[in-house]
Write an enzyme that holds these catalytic residues in place. Structure first.
Site, mmCIF file in Angstrom:
data_model
loop_
_atom_site.group_PDB
_atom_site.id
_atom_site.type_symbol
_atom_site.label_atom_id
_atom_site.label_comp_id
_atom_site.label_asym_id
_atom_site.label_seq_id
_atom_site.Cartn_x
_atom_site.Cartn_y
_atom_site.Cartn_z
ATOM 1 N N GLY A 199 6.997 9.763 8.171
ATOM 2 C CA GLY A 199 8.289 9.272 7.724
ATOM 3 C C GLY A 199 9.232 8.816 8.815
ATOM 4 N N THR A 200 8.694 8.279 9.930
ATOM 5 C CA THR A 200 9.633 7.771 10.941
ATOM 6 C C THR A 200 10.332 6.505 10.452
ATOM 7 O OG1 THR A 200 8.012 6.440 12.183
ATOM 8 C CG2 THR A 200 8.260 8.760 12.832
ATOM 9 N N ASN A 201 9.654 5.672 9.690
ATOM 10 C CA ASN A 201 10.342 4.521 9.087
ATOM 11 C C ASN A 201 11.413 4.989 8.103
ATOM 12 O OD1 ASN A 201 9.318 1.743 9.924
ATOM 13 N ND2 ASN A 201 7.384 2.829 9.612
ATOM 14 N N MET A 235 0.272 5.519 1.251
ATOM 15 C CA MET A 235 -1.157 5.261 1.474
ATOM 16 C C MET A 235 -1.995 5.123 0.210
ATOM 17 S SD MET A 235 -1.195 4.863 4.667
ATOM 18 C CE MET A 235 -2.951 4.713 4.952
ATOM 19 N N ILE A 251 -3.153 2.746 -2.996
ATOM 20 C CA ILE A 251 -3.141 1.425 -3.608
ATOM 21 C C ILE A 251 -2.577 1.537 -5.028
ATOM 22 C CG2 ILE A 251 -4.606 -0.467 -4.427
ATOM 23 C CD1 ILE A 251 -6.493 0.204 -2.068
ATOM 24 N N LEU A 252 -1.678 0.622 -5.383
ATOM 25 C CA LEU A 252 -0.984 0.667 -6.666
ATOM 26 C C LEU A 252 -1.622 -0.305 -7.665
ATOM 27 C CD1 LEU A 252 2.509 0.767 -4.993
ATOM 28 C CD2 LEU A 252 1.477 2.639 -6.293
ATOM 29 N N ASN A 260 6.901 -3.443 1.294
ATOM 30 C CA ASN A 260 6.026 -2.601 2.105
ATOM 31 C C ASN A 260 6.126 -3.043 3.551
ATOM 32 O OD1 ASN A 260 3.789 -0.837 2.803
ATOM 33 N ND2 ASN A 260 2.473 -2.646 2.850
ATOM 34 N N HIS A 306 3.672 -3.221 6.837
ATOM 35 C CA HIS A 306 2.250 -3.152 7.170
ATOM 36 C C HIS A 306 2.081 -3.395 8.673
ATOM 37 C CE1 HIS A 306 -2.033 -3.366 6.527
ATOM 38 N NE2 HIS A 306 -2.060 -4.427 7.315
HETATM 39 N N1 NHR Z 1 -0.552 -1.732 -3.702
HETATM 40 C C1 NHR Z 1 -0.616 -3.014 -4.050
HETATM 41 N N2 NHR Z 1 -0.984 -3.290 -5.301
HETATM 42 N N3 NHR Z 1 -0.338 -4.031 -3.205
HETATM 43 C C2 NHR Z 1 0.006 -3.749 -1.945
HETATM 44 O O1 NHR Z 1 0.278 -4.765 -1.127
HETATM 45 C C3 NHR Z 1 0.064 -2.416 -1.489
HETATM 46 C C4 NHR Z 1 -0.231 -1.408 -2.418
HETATM 47 C C5 NHR Z 1 -0.204 -0.062 -2.034
HETATM 48 C C6 NHR Z 1 0.071 0.275 -0.737
HETATM 49 C C7 NHR Z 1 0.467 -0.325 1.646
HETATM 50 C C8 NHR Z 1 -0.824 -0.733 2.408
HETATM 51 C C9 NHR Z 1 -0.584 -0.897 3.905
HETATM 52 O O2 NHR Z 1 0.515 -1.263 4.340
HETATM 53 C C10 NHR Z 1 0.309 -0.723 0.214
HETATM 54 C C11 NHR Z 1 0.341 -2.063 -0.154
HETATM 55 C C12 NHR Z 1 -3.149 2.056 1.318
HETATM 56 C C13 NHR Z 1 -4.394 1.458 1.397
HETATM 57 C C14 NHR Z 1 -5.663 2.200 1.014
HETATM 58 O O3 NHR Z 1 -6.752 1.703 1.185
HETATM 59 C C15 NHR Z 1 -4.455 0.134 1.834
HETATM 60 C C16 NHR Z 1 -3.282 -0.546 2.145
HETATM 61 C C17 NHR Z 1 -2.039 0.065 2.057
HETATM 62 C C18 NHR Z 1 -1.986 1.385 1.651
HETATM 63 N N4 NHR Z 1 -5.524 3.422 0.422
HETATM 64 C C19 NHR Z 1 -6.630 4.276 -0.057
HETATM 65 C C20 NHR Z 1 -6.679 4.259 -1.590
HETATM 66 O O4 NHR Z 1 -7.777 4.540 -2.125
HETATM 67 C C21 NHR Z 1 -6.430 5.711 0.343
HETATM 68 C C22 NHR Z 1 -6.355 5.908 1.817
HETATM 69 C C23 NHR Z 1 -5.846 7.290 2.205
HETATM 70 O O5 NHR Z 1 -5.425 8.087 1.341
HETATM 71 O O6 NHR Z 1 -5.820 7.570 3.418
HETATM 72 O O7 NHR Z 1 -5.641 4.048 -2.265
HETATM 73 O O8 NHR Z 1 -1.533 -0.718 4.693
HETATM 74 C C1 GAR Z 2 3.512 2.892 9.911
HETATM 75 O O1 GAR Z 2 2.923 2.347 11.064
HETATM 76 C C2 GAR Z 2 3.243 1.986 8.734
HETATM 77 O O2 GAR Z 2 3.283 0.613 9.060
HETATM 78 C C3 GAR Z 2 1.861 2.388 8.376
HETATM 79 O O3 GAR Z 2 1.813 3.784 8.543
HETATM 80 C C4 GAR Z 2 2.799 4.172 9.495
HETATM 81 C C5 GAR Z 2 3.720 5.150 8.840
HETATM 82 O O4 GAR Z 2 4.548 5.745 9.785
HETATM 83 N N1 GAR Z 2 1.535 2.028 7.031
HETATM 84 C C6 GAR Z 2 0.307 1.941 6.594
HETATM 85 O O5 GAR Z 2 -0.658 2.016 7.332
HETATM 86 C C7 GAR Z 2 0.196 1.757 5.114
HETATM 87 N N2 GAR Z 2 -1.172 1.778 4.741
HETATM 88 P P1 GAR Z 2 5.807 6.604 9.320
HETATM 89 O O6 GAR Z 2 5.328 7.550 8.232
HETATM 90 O O7 GAR Z 2 6.188 7.356 10.561
HETATM 91 O O8 GAR Z 2 6.855 5.671 8.848
#
Ligand code: NHR
Ligand code: GAR
Length: 223
Positions: free
Chosen positions: A21-23, A99, A101-102, A116, A118
């Site tokens: 949660g630094t962001n 983390m 996917i929605l 988001n 990224h």
């Molecule tokens: N959902 C949608 N529909 N669209 C996006 O653009 C999203 C989203 C949900 C999260 C953040 C994203 C990132 O910035 C995000 C963007 C999680 C995963 C993933 O693979 C990928 C991208 C992002 C977040 N998650 C796994 C899953 O099965 C679990 C991984 C884990 O728990 O460590 O959901 O990177």
């Molecule tokens: C950040 O680098 C963010 O961009 C990334 O996780 C870190 C969270 O840091 N996001 C993802 O990788 C989403 N899949 P924070 O918890 O300290 O804000």
């Protein structure tokens, strides 16, 4: 005024997290200082016990957990999450290291009011493990992108993007730290623009003051 447009005044922000949660902290600080015309009304984590929840509590912000492991299907988790967000009457949903996917149903419900951050120069490296992939590809630059969330994972229109150099001796960890510093600048900036009513999402892409932004968003330059 529609049910999703709660009119003038400070925007109600809900931040979704999964970890440190630094962001989130930079957004707490910016809202407290008054540099963002918004208020964080809830922080929700899909993981119990994470540091980001403690940050919220320390700032007297309601901190909730909706544990994805309590749900059999993604749709059920997303429905529970949406219920919490709606109960806090969010104007903007902010994914900050979230983390999971929605599902399309969830994303469409919050279309144009969910963003988001990224850790890559989208459209390069959507998904996970971005820093390792950038280093392995021999890239000389990395960065971070704030984008509107759409059904396509990390594929929604960009709002702001910041770049950093990749050094020859970088590891994923050293690069992540350099990128994170930029994240802490661009996320408050993007949220500030949203809270001023200056950002939009159209079929063509993201807009600032009604003008279509480039595919990679605004290029963030250091102040
Ligand atoms: N959902 C949608 N529909 N669209 C996006 O653009 C999203 C989203 C949900 C999260 C953040 C994203 C990132 O910035 C995000 C963007 C999680 C995963 C993933 O693979 C990928 C991208 C992002 C977040 N998650 C796994 C899953 O099965 C679990 C991984 C884990 O728990 O460590 O959901 O990177
Ligand atoms: C950040 O680098 C963010 O961009 C990334 O996780 C870190 C969270 O840091 N996001 C993802 O990788 C989403 N899949 P924070 O918890 O300290 O804000």
């Amino acid at each position: 005024m529609s049910s999703t447009d709660r009119g003038a005044g400070p925007k109600r922000l809900v931040v979704l997290i999964s970890g440190s949660g630094t962001n989130l902290q930079t957004l707490i600080d910016a809202t407290r200082q008054g540099s963002i015309n918004g208020r964080i009304v809830a922080v929700i984590s899909n993981k119990p016990g994470v540091r980001g929840l403690e940050r919220a509590q320390s700032a007297d912000i309601p901190a909730l957990t909706v544990d994805h492991r309590d749900f059999q299907r993604r749709e059920d988790f997303d429905a529970a999450l949406a219920e919490q967000i709606e109960s806090h009457r969010a104007d903007l949903v902010i994914l900050a290291g979230f983390m999971r996917i929605l599902t399309p149903g969830f994303v469409n419900r919050f279309a144009g009011r969910m963003m988001n951050i990224h850790p890559s120069l989208l459209p390069r490296y959507p998904g996970l493990d971005t820093h390792r992939r950038a280093i392995d590809a021999g890239d000389r630059e990395a960065g971070a992108t704030v984008h509107f969330v759409t059904e396509e994972l990390d594929g929604g229109p960009a709002i702001v993007q910041a770049r950093v150099p990749i050094h020859p001796d970088d590891t994923p960890a050293t690069l992540a730290a350099r990128v994170l510093e930029k994240e802490h600048l661009i996320y408050p900036y993007a949220v500030k623009l949203f809270c001023e009513g200056r950002l939009g999402l159209t079929g063509q892409g993201a807009t600032l003051d009604g003008t279509l932004l480039p595919r990679t968003g605004l290029a963030y330059l250091d102040p």
